[in-house]
Design a protein around this motif. Structure first.
Motif, mmCIF file in Angstrom:
data_model
loop_
_atom_site.group_PDB
_atom_site.id
_atom_site.type_symbol
_atom_site.label_atom_id
_atom_site.label_comp_id
_atom_site.label_asym_id
_atom_site.label_seq_id
_atom_site.Cartn_x
_atom_site.Cartn_y
_atom_site.Cartn_z
ATOM 1 N N GLU A 111 -46.816 4.881 3.867
ATOM 2 C CA GLU A 111 -46.307 5.381 2.597
ATOM 3 C C GLU A 111 -46.707 4.421 1.487
ATOM 4 O OE1 GLU A 111 -42.210 6.203 0.091
ATOM 5 O OE2 GLU A 111 -42.099 6.355 2.277
ATOM 6 N N LEU A 112 -47.429 4.942 0.511
ATOM 7 C CA LEU A 112 -47.818 4.138 -0.647
ATOM 8 C C LEU A 112 -46.622 4.058 -1.585
ATOM 9 C CD1 LEU A 112 -51.325 5.743 -1.397
ATOM 10 C CD2 LEU A 112 -50.829 3.764 0.061
ATOM 11 N N LYS A 113 -46.128 2.845 -1.833
ATOM 12 C CA LYS A 113 -44.960 2.658 -2.704
ATOM 13 C C LYS A 113 -45.431 2.430 -4.137
ATOM 14 C CE LYS A 113 -41.283 2.572 -1.664
ATOM 15 N NZ LYS A 113 -40.312 3.699 -1.554
ATOM 16 N N ASN A 114 -45.985 3.477 -4.717
ATOM 17 C CA ASN A 114 -46.544 3.335 -6.070
ATOM 18 C C ASN A 114 -45.895 4.305 -7.060
ATOM 19 O OD1 ASN A 114 -47.663 5.570 -4.875
ATOM 20 N ND2 ASN A 114 -49.792 4.969 -5.170
ATOM 21 N N THR A 124 -57.433 2.222 -2.704
ATOM 22 C CA THR A 124 -58.726 1.658 -2.281
ATOM 23 C C THR A 124 -58.551 0.598 -1.214
ATOM 24 O OG1 THR A 124 -59.373 1.938 -4.583
ATOM 25 C CG2 THR A 124 -60.895 0.720 -3.184
ATOM 26 N N LYS A 125 -57.602 -0.307 -1.435
ATOM 27 C CA LYS A 125 -57.371 -1.410 -0.489
ATOM 28 C C LYS A 125 -56.919 -0.883 0.880
ATOM 29 C CE LYS A 125 -58.020 -5.090 -3.176
ATOM 30 N NZ LYS A 125 -59.018 -6.128 -2.851
ATOM 31 N N VAL A 126 -56.032 0.119 0.863
ATOM 32 C CA VAL A 126 -55.540 0.691 2.122
ATOM 33 C C VAL A 126 -56.681 1.376 2.873
ATOM 34 C CG1 VAL A 126 -54.041 2.503 3.086
ATOM 35 C CG2 VAL A 126 -53.133 0.882 1.407
ATOM 36 N N LEU A 127 -57.480 2.153 2.157
ATOM 37 C CA LEU A 127 -58.605 2.849 2.798
ATOM 38 C C LEU A 127 -59.630 1.875 3.373
ATOM 39 C CD1 LEU A 127 -59.263 5.905 0.447
ATOM 40 C CD2 LEU A 127 -58.319 5.934 2.748
ATOM 41 N N ASN A 145 -45.538 9.598 -5.157
ATOM 42 C CA ASN A 145 -46.417 9.681 -6.318
ATOM 43 C C ASN A 145 -47.555 10.654 -5.967
ATOM 44 O OD1 ASN A 145 -48.390 9.339 -8.271
ATOM 45 N ND2 ASN A 145 -48.132 7.119 -8.415
ATOM 46 N N HIS A 146 -47.390 11.899 -6.355
ATOM 47 C CA HIS A 146 -48.349 12.934 -5.955
ATOM 48 C C HIS A 146 -49.675 12.821 -6.688
ATOM 49 C CE1 HIS A 146 -44.609 15.439 -4.606
ATOM 50 N NE2 HIS A 146 -44.788 14.332 -3.897
ATOM 51 N N TYR A 147 -49.675 12.120 -7.827
ATOM 52 C CA TYR A 147 -50.946 11.849 -8.517
ATOM 53 C C TYR A 147 -51.827 10.961 -7.637
ATOM 54 C CZ TYR A 147 -48.820 13.680 -12.797
ATOM 55 O OH TYR A 147 -48.222 14.482 -13.725
ATOM 56 N N SER A 148 -51.178 10.033 -6.951
ATOM 57 C CA SER A 148 -51.887 9.111 -6.059
ATOM 58 C C SER A 148 -52.522 9.883 -4.901
ATOM 59 C CB SER A 148 -50.904 8.062 -5.529
ATOM 60 O OG SER A 148 -51.515 7.222 -4.594
ATOM 61 N N ILE A 149 -51.756 10.810 -4.324
ATOM 62 C CA ILE A 149 -52.271 11.643 -3.225
ATOM 63 C C ILE A 149 -53.406 12.528 -3.723
ATOM 64 C CG2 ILE A 149 -51.660 13.507 -1.612
ATOM 65 C CD1 ILE A 149 -50.529 10.735 -0.793
ATOM 66 N N GLN A 150 -53.242 13.069 -4.929
ATOM 67 C CA GLN A 150 -54.287 13.911 -5.517
ATOM 68 C C GLN A 150 -55.585 13.119 -5.746
ATOM 69 O OE1 GLN A 150 -53.666 15.613 -9.533
ATOM 70 N NE2 GLN A 150 -54.169 17.589 -8.619
ATOM 71 N N ARG A 151 -55.440 11.887 -6.200
ATOM 72 C CA ARG A 151 -56.616 11.025 -6.395
ATOM 73 C C ARG A 151 -57.357 10.820 -5.079
ATOM 74 N NH1 ARG A 151 -53.555 8.166 -10.122
ATOM 75 N NH2 ARG A 151 -52.823 6.656 -8.581
#
Length: 240
Positions: A111-114, A124-127, A145-151
């Motif tokens: 889970e990205l806590k952003n 980028t770092k996680v990938l 943060n659905h913008y993050s998932i969309q990106r």
């Protein structure tokens, strides 16, 4: 769609200090098929495994994760606030957890806590780390943060992605398509028969959080949930 998986929520966080290597190992030992963890970035852009943006609840540190260098963060105690017998456990880097995961067959939910802080380089770092450890095929990346998932999806992310939801949405499958994600992770109280039936019909995996009651776990399995996230993986494994 018929298989049902148990994910240790922040590891076996009901019995061990959450998001520590010890907690993940306990979930694995309990027989869980996967673990869920939270990732943020340090001041020097190292992905670390911790849930809160602030350090006080789970460590002996004070302040925001983002304001600490990694070398200072790992000196903190992430075990004592849970129980004195876990004193001396540190906040793990994502790298160290992925390294451990390559030694077993656990599935992984990152889970990205952003939501509060955008952490520009987090995706980028996680990938990069998932690529390095060849873990794309057994990882899900989720976020509120659905913008993050969309990106991620717009950039051709090859890892399964999930949106996190706390409540019911009208036509969530249409929204999912809009974001470009693959699956829905939803608070267990927001799940009803209509939601499960219609999500299933479209071949979309549904995973419920945070489910600790054995009867509820059994009911979600029967309803056709793909997985649940639980603080007590040992209890969950015994209830299915």
């Amino acid at each position: 769609m018929s298989s049902f998986h148990i994910y240790g929520h922040r590891g076996s966080s009901g019995t061990h200090p959450e998001n520590t290597l010890l907690s993940f190992q306990a979930a694995h030992k309990a027989g869980a098929q996967g673990i869920e963890l939270d990732v943020q970035l340090t001041k020097d852009l190292v992905p670390v495994v911790i849930h809160d943006e602030r350090l006080e609840r789970t460590t002996n540190g004070i302040g925001f994760v983002k304001d600490f260098l990694y070398e200072d963060l790992v000196r903190l105690d992430a075990g004592h606030s849970f129980s004195s017998r876990f004193q001396g456990n540190s906040i793990p880097s994502l790298k160290s957890v992925l390294e451990w995961i390559t030694s077993n067959s656990l599935m992984l939910n990152i889970e990205l806590k952003n939501g509060r802080f955008p952490y520009d380089h987090l995706e980028t770092k996680v990938l990069e780390l998932l690529t390095h450890y060849h873990l794309y095929d057994r990882t899900i990346i989720s976020s509120f943060n659905h913008y993050s998932i969309q990106r991620l999806t717009q950039n051709g992310c090859k890892v399964e992605t999930a949106i996190l939801l706390m409540e019911k949405l009208v036509e969530p499958w249409d929204y999912l398509q809009q974001v470009g994600a693959n699956s829905i992770h939803i608070e267990c109280g927001a799940i009803d028969e209509y939601f499960i039936t219609n999500t299933h019909k479209r071949g979309i995996p549904v995973r419920a959080f945070t489910v600790n009651d054995p009867y509820q776990i059994a009911a979600l399995k029967k309803a056709g949930c793909s997985a649940i996230f639980t603080d007590f993986p040992l209890v969950a494994m015994q209830s299915i």
